[in-house]
Design an enzyme around this catalytic site. Structure first.
Site, PDB file in Angstrom:
ATOM      1  N   CYS A   1       0.778  -1.232   0.000  1.00  0.00           N
ATOM      2  CA  CYS A   1       0.000   0.000   0.000  1.00  0.00           C
ATOM      3  C   CYS A   1       0.813   1.288   0.000  1.00  0.00           C
ATOM      4  O   CYS A   1       2.018   1.308   0.204  1.00  0.00           O
ATOM      5  CB  CYS A   1      -0.979   0.025   1.169  1.00  0.00           C
TER       6      CYS A   1
ATOM      7  N   ARG B   1      -4.408   0.469  -1.876  1.00  0.00           N
ATOM      8  CA  ARG B   1      -4.195  -0.847  -1.282  1.00  0.00           C
ATOM      9  C   ARG B   1      -3.638  -1.872  -2.257  1.00  0.00           C
ATOM     10  O   ARG B   1      -4.122  -2.007  -3.380  1.00  0.00           O
ATOM     11  CB  ARG B   1      -5.507  -1.391  -0.703  1.00  0.00           C
ATOM     12  N   LEU B   2      -2.602  -2.576  -1.796  1.00  0.00           N
ATOM     13  CA  LEU B   2      -2.144  -3.814  -2.407  1.00  0.00           C
ATOM     14  C   LEU B   2      -2.566  -4.919  -1.454  1.00  0.00           C
ATOM     15  O   LEU B   2      -2.031  -5.049  -0.354  1.00  0.00           O
ATOM     16  CB  LEU B   2      -0.626  -3.807  -2.587  1.00  0.00           C
ATOM     17  N   ALA B   3      -3.544  -5.705  -1.834  1.00  0.00           N
ATOM     18  CA  ALA B   3      -4.141  -6.691  -0.930  1.00  0.00           C
ATOM     19  C   ALA B   3      -3.230  -7.909  -0.797  1.00  0.00           C
ATOM     20  O   ALA B   3      -2.924  -8.572  -1.792  1.00  0.00           O
ATOM     21  CB  ALA B   3      -5.517  -7.111  -1.440  1.00  0.00           C
TER      22      ALA B   3
ATOM     23  N   GLY C   1       2.236  -1.668   4.831  1.00  0.00           N
ATOM     24  CA  GLY C   1       3.239  -2.606   5.316  1.00  0.00           C
ATOM     25  C   GLY C   1       2.655  -3.920   5.767  1.00  0.00           C
ATOM     26  O   GLY C   1       1.516  -4.265   5.447  1.00  0.00           O
TER      27      GLY C   1
ATOM     28  N   VAL D   1      17.754 -12.286 -12.108  1.00  0.00           N
ATOM     29  CA  VAL D   1      17.980 -11.410 -13.251  1.00  0.00           C
ATOM     30  C   VAL D   1      19.331 -11.767 -13.870  1.00  0.00           C
ATOM     31  O   VAL D   1      20.287 -12.099 -13.165  1.00  0.00           O
ATOM     32  CB  VAL D   1      17.943  -9.921 -12.845  1.00  0.00           C
TER      33      VAL D   1
ATOM     34  N   SER E   1      13.507 -11.286  -0.075  1.00  0.00           N
ATOM     35  CA  SER E   1      14.787 -10.819  -0.598  1.00  0.00           C
ATOM     36  C   SER E   1      15.898 -11.014   0.429  1.00  0.00           C
ATOM     37  O   SER E   1      15.655 -10.975   1.636  1.00  0.00           O
ATOM     38  CB  SER E   1      14.677  -9.332  -0.962  1.00  0.00           C
TER      39      SER E   1
END
Length: 612
Positions: A2, A50-52, A78, A291, A377
């Site tokens: 978010c 929002r990123l759910a 977060g 990558v 990560s």
């Protein structure tokens, strides 16, 4: 994950400012592609994108709690990894829950403990709480500064946002950049509170900023403190292993597809192996992404930063762990695409980055987002465990400046492109020296510490207080620009505190970097990776990359009125575009990349430069 934003104006009727609040919120659509919301009262407005990730239908924001006498509103970004335990504790204290989201746990935690709720949280977060009873706004940021948060004082209150672009969308915010902003940009030392934009301040990690009618105050609820380490080697290795297992297990919790970023180095490989063990209990294979650059393995040449290519080690880990792996292979055309550069500049809001290491990271994340929403990560392990080569170079230890400034690196560049008058006015070297003296003065040492121990504690401290914040900000911006949540297990504050206080003799007990991490996770690593020398994030060695940069820079030289020449000496750029791209010094290539960053930044942001 978010994005959050808001506006408090104690003498302004914000109920007439719906369009402005919506514009501020809309700047962060990439951070939160799944939903948008605003909450507005007479003198306060909160926005949320929002990123759910957890409780997909239930975590709608801004989230509120109200009685006839009091209203509390929260906009939160977060993840809190101990939200399950906190919810159980709050229920025992009489709180009721309508959702399964960690957002509601934070809201009820505030109702129970006030801003001290932050001391109960394990996670990465930045949030704002408006409390009508206190008639105050509280801005809270996580301990290590994984999640960004900025504020901008106004005549009667404050603007705030996850990113500067949200604040700059308000007409009260100036787009001015002065010498202090440029010093911080070129100094590369992440001064606490620094923002490129004049008048804007970053909330310090581990801090609460309170805004009320009496003004703005900052309180630190967490600091990196020195304490005696009493565990022996075996106990220390065991404790690091326990913490790593617990951290990875917690950070794999999500209601969306998960993966791990795999570089073939010790850090990401350890996370991959631990994650594979956890997911195997759920009947899943771990998915990994890497990558790479076209022809890199075949044409690889050892340089001052990298002894070996990554690909063989990535394959070893994938076979050893049994991952479902995908390589994202890029070429010079991908890396120098002006649209990709503009996307990364927009993501970061600043024009100086890490060259192809930024654009490749953005493109990697963009590809991952097609298949996963959460990625783990290995970022920050080098700062925590002493992994950078600079920790082990006597010349760097004795340099009397920031290790990443003293260490040989293509990214460690002086801004040679600056006009002479501006370079003198900025005095970047003096700025760096002042900042180093400040941060060294913050370090606490134990009585009886040897000279080596004091030196290494100082190096650890400056990395954790300054350099790690540069790298975390880069990763947050690149990932959130494509709606990908990247979690960083090595930034768990329990792990950071424990390893920071382990003596250097334990951190390097086998004569190598990251001894504790290597031994604690050896059981999940292939032998080749356990024995591999530190290698940083990859950079292309293809001379076509430099040639493409030169061609784009030639186009700048055709525009004598381009504002980029306020920050770039034309003769330097003319000489640089005439160099042989196959033999161009890496530091020159980096500065050339940054000149093109300036050009994109001027076009996107239209800043007002104040250079006197």
């Amino acid at each position: 994950m978010c994005g959050i934003t808001g506006w408090v104006g104690f003498q302004t009727d914000l109920t007439t400012q719906h369009d402005t609040v919506a514009a501020m919120t809309g700047t962060m659509a990439c951070r939160g592609p799944d939903d948008s919301g605003t909450w507005i009262r007479d003198h306060v407005a909160l926005g949320h994108r929002r990123l759910a990730i957890i409780d997909l239908p239930g975590g709608v924001q801004p989230m509120t709690w109200r009685t006839p006498e009091r209203e509390v509103a929260l906009t939160y970004s977060g993840e809190v990894y101990n939200f399950t335990e906190l919810r159980a504790e709050l229920r025992r204290r009489g709180h009721r829950f309508r959702t399964d989201s960690d957002t509601e746990v934070v809201l009820n935690g505030y109702l129970e403990w006030g801003v001290q709720v932050a001391e109960h949280l394990n996670g990465m977060y930045a949030f704002a709480v408006w409390d009508s009873h206190e008639r105050a706004l509280f801005l809270v940021r996580d301990r290590l500064g994984v999640k960004p948060l900025y504020y901008y004082p106004t005549a009667d209150g404050v603007l705030f946002g996850s990113e500067p672009k949200a604040i700059l969308a308000n007409q009260l915010a100036s787009r001015a950049v002065d010498l202090d902003g440029l010093r911080g940009l070129f100094g590369w030392v992440k001064t606490p509170g620094w923002s490129l934009w004049r008048g804007m301040t970053e909330v310090p990690p581990g801090a609460v900023v309170t805004v009320d009618v009496s003004g703005i105050r900052t309180h630190r609820y967490w600091e990196l403190r020195t304490a005696e380490h009493t565990d022996d080697r075996d106990a220390t290795i065991a404790r690091v292993g326990e913490l790593m297992d617990d951290v990875v297990r917690r950070q794999l919790v999500a209601d969306v597809p998960r993966c791990v970023l795999l570089s073939g180095g010790l850090d990401s490989s350890a996370i991959t192996g631990l994650a594979a063990n956890v997911l195997a209990e759920e009947g899943e294979r771990v998915r990994t992404f890497s990558v790479d650059f076209a022809g890199q393995e075949q044409m690889f040449r050892p340089d001052v930063m990298r002894d070996t290519p990554d690909s063989p080690y990535i394959r070893d880990v994938a076979r050893h762990v049994g991952t479902e792996h995908r390589d994202i292979v890029l070429d010079a055309r991908d890396l120098t695409d002006p649209d990709v550069r503009r996307a990364m500049i927009t993501a970061r809001d600043i024009p100086v980055g890490l060259s192809d290491m930024d654009t490749s990271l953005y493109l990697l994340f963009k590809a991952i987002r097609e298949e996963s929403t959460v990625a783990l990560s290995g970022e920050s392990a080098d700062e925590v465990f002493g992994g950078y080569r600079s920790f082990h170079l006597d010349a760097v230890r004795r340099a009397g400046t920031f290790p990443w400034v003293a260490a040989p690196s293509p990214l460690n560049t002086k801004p040679d492109h600056l006009p002479a008058g501006l370079a003198a006015a900025l005095d970047v070297e003096g700025y760096i020296a002042d900042q180093y003296a400040t941060v060294v003065g913050e370090v606490d040492h134990l009585d009886g510490d040897s000279e080596l121990e004091r030196t290494m504690r100082t190096m650890s401290y400056v990395h954790l207080q300054r350099f790690v914040r540069i790298m975390l900000d880069r990763k947050d911006r690149a990932s959130m620009a494509v709606g990908l949540e990247v979690r960083v297990p090595f930034c768990d504050h329990r792990l950071v505190e424990y390893v920071y206080n382990a003596p250097w003799s334990l951190k390097s007990f086998d004569g190598r970097e990251k001894s504790l991490l290597r031994e604690a996770t050896r059981h999940v690593l292939p032998q080749s990776v356990a024995d591999r020398v530190k290698s940083p994030y990859p950079s292309t060695q293809d001379p076509q990359y430099a040639a493409a940069l030169q061609q784009q820079a030639k186009e700048l030289l055709l525009s004598p009125d381009n504002p980029v020449f306020a920050l770039v000496e034309r003769s330097w750029l003319q000489a640089t575009v005439e160099l042989d791209p196959a033999t161009m010094p890496p530091t020159t290539r980096t500065n050339l990349d940054r000149v093109l960053d300036f050009d994109a930044w001027f076009d996107l942001y239209r800043p007002e430069l104040i250079l006197d």
